[in-house]
Design a protein around this motif. Structure first.
Motif, PDB file in Angstrom:
ATOM      1  N   ALA A 467      27.141  18.856 -13.366  1.00  0.00           N
ATOM      2  CA  ALA A 467      26.234  19.912 -13.828  1.00  0.00           C
ATOM      3  C   ALA A 467      25.803  19.666 -15.274  1.00  0.00           C
ATOM      4  CB  ALA A 467      26.915  21.277 -13.701  1.00  0.00           C
ATOM      5  N   LEU A 468      26.730  19.182 -16.119  1.00  0.00           N
ATOM      6  CA  LEU A 468      26.423  18.919 -17.520  1.00  0.00           C
ATOM      7  C   LEU A 468      25.438  17.775 -17.697  1.00  0.00           C
ATOM      8  CD1 LEU A 468      29.964  19.334 -19.127  1.00  0.00           C
ATOM      9  CD2 LEU A 468      27.960  20.770 -19.553  1.00  0.00           C
ATOM     10  N   TYR A 469      25.252  16.953 -16.666  1.00  0.00           N
ATOM     11  CA  TYR A 469      24.327  15.825 -16.731  1.00  0.00           C
ATOM     12  C   TYR A 469      22.907  16.312 -17.027  1.00  0.00           C
ATOM     13  CZ  TYR A 469      21.803  11.607 -15.323  1.00  0.00           C
ATOM     14  OH  TYR A 469      20.989  10.500 -15.299  1.00  0.00           O
ATOM     15  N   LYS A 470      22.592  17.549 -16.604  1.00  0.00           N
ATOM     16  CA  LYS A 470      21.251  18.095 -16.806  1.00  0.00           C
ATOM     17  C   LYS A 470      21.241  19.125 -17.942  1.00  0.00           C
ATOM     18  CE  LYS A 470      19.667  17.223 -12.115  1.00  0.00           C
ATOM     19  NZ  LYS A 470      19.018  17.775 -10.897  1.00  0.00           N
ATOM     20  N   PHE A 471      22.103  18.898 -18.917  1.00  0.00           N
ATOM     21  CA  PHE A 471      22.212  19.814 -20.052  1.00  0.00           C
ATOM     22  C   PHE A 471      20.876  19.968 -20.776  1.00  0.00           C
ATOM     23  CE2 PHE A 471      22.922  20.546 -24.583  1.00  0.00           C
ATOM     24  CZ  PHE A 471      23.724  21.680 -24.561  1.00  0.00           C
ATOM     25  N   ASN A 472      20.173  18.859 -21.008  1.00  0.00           N
ATOM     26  CA  ASN A 472      18.921  18.888 -21.760  1.00  0.00           C
ATOM     27  C   ASN A 472      17.748  19.423 -20.954  1.00  0.00           C
ATOM     28  OD1 ASN A 472      20.098  17.783 -24.081  1.00  0.00           O
ATOM     29  ND2 ASN A 472      19.804  15.689 -23.336  1.00  0.00           N
ATOM     30  N   GLU A 473      17.939  19.595 -19.632  1.00  0.00           N
ATOM     31  CA  GLU A 473      16.846  20.043 -18.763  1.00  0.00           C
ATOM     32  C   GLU A 473      16.984  21.525 -18.421  1.00  0.00           C
ATOM     33  OE1 GLU A 473      16.537  17.424 -15.387  1.00  0.00           O
ATOM     34  OE2 GLU A 473      17.071  15.676 -16.596  1.00  0.00           O
ATOM     35  N   GLY A 474      17.412  22.301 -19.396  1.00  0.00           N
ATOM     36  CA  GLY A 474      17.551  23.741 -19.192  1.00  0.00           C
ATOM     37  C   GLY A 474      18.996  24.205 -19.139  1.00  0.00           C
ATOM     38  N   GLY A 475      19.930  23.239 -19.013  1.00  0.00           N
ATOM     39  CA  GLY A 475      21.336  23.601 -18.894  1.00  0.00           C
ATOM     40  C   GLY A 475      21.923  24.230 -20.142  1.00  0.00           C
ATOM     41  N   TYR A 476      21.304  23.963 -21.281  1.00  0.00           N
ATOM     42  CA  TYR A 476      21.815  24.492 -22.551  1.00  0.00           C
ATOM     43  C   TYR A 476      21.706  26.018 -22.652  1.00  0.00           C
ATOM     44  CZ  TYR A 476      16.823  24.616 -23.534  1.00  0.00           C
ATOM     45  OH  TYR A 476      15.468  24.855 -23.457  1.00  0.00           O
ATOM     46  N   VAL A 477      20.828  26.619 -21.855  1.00  0.00           N
ATOM     47  CA  VAL A 477      20.565  28.057 -21.975  1.00  0.00           C
ATOM     48  C   VAL A 477      21.822  28.882 -21.747  1.00  0.00           C
ATOM     49  CG1 VAL A 477      19.323  30.017 -20.963  1.00  0.00           C
ATOM     50  CG2 VAL A 477      18.149  27.857 -21.348  1.00  0.00           C
ATOM     51  N   SER A 478      22.592  28.537 -20.710  1.00  0.00           N
ATOM     52  CA  SER A 478      23.790  29.316 -20.401  1.00  0.00           C
ATOM     53  C   SER A 478      24.800  29.247 -21.533  1.00  0.00           C
ATOM     54  CB  SER A 478      24.426  28.815 -19.094  1.00  0.00           C
ATOM     55  OG  SER A 478      24.757  27.440 -19.196  1.00  0.00           O
ATOM     56  N   LEU A 479      24.918  28.087 -22.192  1.00  0.00           N
ATOM     57  CA  LEU A 479      25.875  27.950 -23.294  1.00  0.00           C
ATOM     58  C   LEU A 479      25.410  28.726 -24.526  1.00  0.00           C
ATOM     59  CD1 LEU A 479      26.809  24.163 -23.001  1.00  0.00           C
ATOM     60  CD2 LEU A 479      28.014  26.145 -22.078  1.00  0.00           C
ATOM     61  N   VAL A 480      24.115  28.720 -24.808  1.00  0.00           N
ATOM     62  CA  VAL A 480      23.578  29.478 -25.942  1.00  0.00           C
ATOM     63  C   VAL A 480      23.786  30.977 -25.717  1.00  0.00           C
ATOM     64  CG1 VAL A 480      21.468  30.112 -27.192  1.00  0.00           C
ATOM     65  CG2 VAL A 480      21.895  27.719 -26.575  1.00  0.00           C
ATOM     66  N   PHE A 481      23.498  31.429 -24.504  1.00  0.00           N
ATOM     67  CA  PHE A 481      23.668  32.845 -24.164  1.00  0.00           C
ATOM     68  C   PHE A 481      25.139  33.248 -24.268  1.00  0.00           C
ATOM     69  CE2 PHE A 481      23.953  36.475 -21.236  1.00  0.00           C
ATOM     70  CZ  PHE A 481      22.903  37.255 -21.724  1.00  0.00           C
TER      71      PHE A 481
END
Length: 495
Positions: A467-481
């Motif tokens: 799942a972390l492989y797509k961090f830059n493709e929108g995956g960062y949103v959940s961590l920021v939130f």
């Protein structure tokens, strides 16, 4: 699974209920708990094979991954193990934290209940190995400020991720529903129209929450029950018509062969497999709205068999229509049933976010009780079931966040990338907490703890890495939130 927990530490608050009440709650839980995991068959295969299917045998490998993922995590982990780690009938990460605080002085905040202090100082006379191990871990946790801080921060992180799921689930559910309409009427359903209709539906969905879990759950349960029967029936039809031998996918050897053939691409595709277990955390977070037994009954006798048969049917269909993987679900529907099932799919997608909306209310109630969230007014919507609550301010904030995220992201692909990371982080952190509960409270045999960790823990870590492989493709949103929510919780708790 009785060997995993000691009878002396049976879950609190599980008062015996009449069977009529249990069955009613089981029926209601179908409409609240399983919407998210129940809509996964619409897009799992297309997410796994985003670049089309290269080898026909890969279908069996993917199908085997789906079967064992659903069996290991939602069924075995959550239904038979994690649900036992409730706190007086309530579930969720803060419930586990509260449970641990009852048996060890690890809280960094004053105990809210006087009896908890008495329990945590209890010393048992038994000198067996499991008790000594539990007391040693308890002592280490109580005497280490770092351990106390780590447990609290991890609890806040996990809770923030679940609330993040509560925001992302309605977005991806409603947007994916209208992705289906786009397939049916591409000239009419442009991206802009689809986004604004999604926002309108989301607003309506949050407005009906004020009627309470009892009414909402009962209303949605009829739709979800018809849905599960429909996808199971379509699955049986496809198995019988296209490939009755598809059951051989239950042999795990096909997973090994799938990884041998595809290597890195197989690992990346696991990010798609994650989508078949989304909503599993809601099984635990929502248990306070119902009861442990009612959730177990609805999962074992309705949701799990329907999902397995549905995925097997799609696999059988793909074995004969390998080029239709992008629209597997809709293409596999019998022609005469297409439009009724299509309408049902749209309805189910719209209500599938109910599980984590209800779970978010429960989690906020628990965090408020432990002094980790600003005070809000909690309305109890049922005189019979204490866990059925509604929080107006949280509901409105969730609605606003959903509208903003839907307007900003606009597509299912970007939303699913963010969603997968949030889901797997929660599952991994829940597994870590459960190990503490097993050793310190249940006094589980250490061999069973190791086996649990090696099997469930390893699978979840592999899923998280994919799942972390797509961090830059929108995956960062959940961590920021999650970071934003953690900041609020920690500051409120500290002040």
């Amino acid at each position: 699974m009785t060997s995993l927990c000691c009878l002396d530490f049976a879950p609190l608050g599980t008062t015996a209920l009449e069977w009529s009440v249990i069955l009613k709650l089981a029926f209601q839980s179908v409409g609240v708990v399983y919407g998210d995991i129940g809509t996964s068959p619409l897009f799992v295969f297309s997410t796994i094979f985003s670049d089309d299917i290269k080898v026909e045998e890969d279908i069996l490998g993917a199908l085997s991954l789906i079967f064992y993922s659903i069996t290991l995590i939602p069924l075995i982990k959550y239904i038979f193990i994690v649900l036992q780690a409730n706190d007086k009938g309530d579930g969720g990460t803060f419930a586990i934290y509260s449970l641990i605080c009852r048996y060890a002085k690890v809280e960094l905040i004053p105990s809210q209940q006087a009896e908890d202090k008495d329990v945590s100082t209890l010393q048992l006379d038994s000198t067996d190995r499991r008790t000594r191990r539990a007391l040693k871990l308890k002592s280490m946790s109580e005497n280490s400020n770092f351990a106390k801080f780590l447990i609290l921060i991890t609890t806040m992180l996990c809770t923030s991720m679940v609330i993040g799921d509560g925001v992302l689930t309605p977005c991806i559910s409603v947007v994916s529903a209208f992705d289906g309409i786009k397939l049916a009427a591409p000239s009419v359903m442009t991206e802009g129209v689809r986004v604004w209709i999604s926002i309108a539906i989301l607003t309506l969905l949050f407005m009906v929450q004020r009627f309470g879990t009892d009414k909402v759950g009962s209303s949605f349960a009829y739709v979800l029950c018809v849905w599960f029967n429909s996808i199971a029936g379509i699955g049986i039809y496809n198995i019988a018509k296209y490939d009755p031998t598809v059951f051989k996918a239950l042999n795990p050897k096909y997973i090994i062969e799938y990884f041998k053939r595809n290597k890195k691409n197989a690992w990346i595709s696991i990010g798609g497999v994650v989508m078949c277990i989304t909503g599993a955390e809601a099984l635990f977070a929502d248990v306070g709205h119902f009861s442990i037994l009612s959730v177990q009954i609805s999962m074992c006798f309705v949701t799990y068999p329907a999902l397995i048969v549905a995925y097997l049917g799609q696999g059988a269909f793909l074995r004969n229509h390998i080029d239709d993987v992008a629209d597997t679900f809709y293409k596999s529907i019998p022609h005469n049933l297409y439009w009724p099932v299509f309408v049902m799919a749209v309805l189910v997608n719209i209500i599938s976010s109910q599980d984590l909306i209800s779970g978010t209310f429960t989690i906020n109630q628990q965090s408020l009780a432990l002094g980790c969230f600003p005070r809000v007014k909690i309305l109890h919507m049922s005189t019979k079931h204490h866990g059925q609550i509604y929080i107006s301010k949280i509901n409105n904030l969730l609605m606003l966040a959903c509208v903003l995220i839907t307007f900003g992201f606009r597509t299912t692909e970007k939303l699913s990338n963010a969603y997968g990371i949030a889901v797997m982080f929660v599952m991994v952190l829940t597994t870590c907490f459960l190990v503490l509960v097993m050793i310190m409270i249940w006094k589980t045999n250490i061999f069973l703890v190791i086996v649990y960790d090696l099997i469930i823990g390893t699978v979840e870590l592999v899923f998280l890495s994919a799942a972390l492989y797509k961090f830059n493709e929108g995956g960062y949103v959940s961590l920021v939130f999650a970071a934003f929510l953690m900041f609020i919780m920690y500051v409120w708790n500290y002040v």
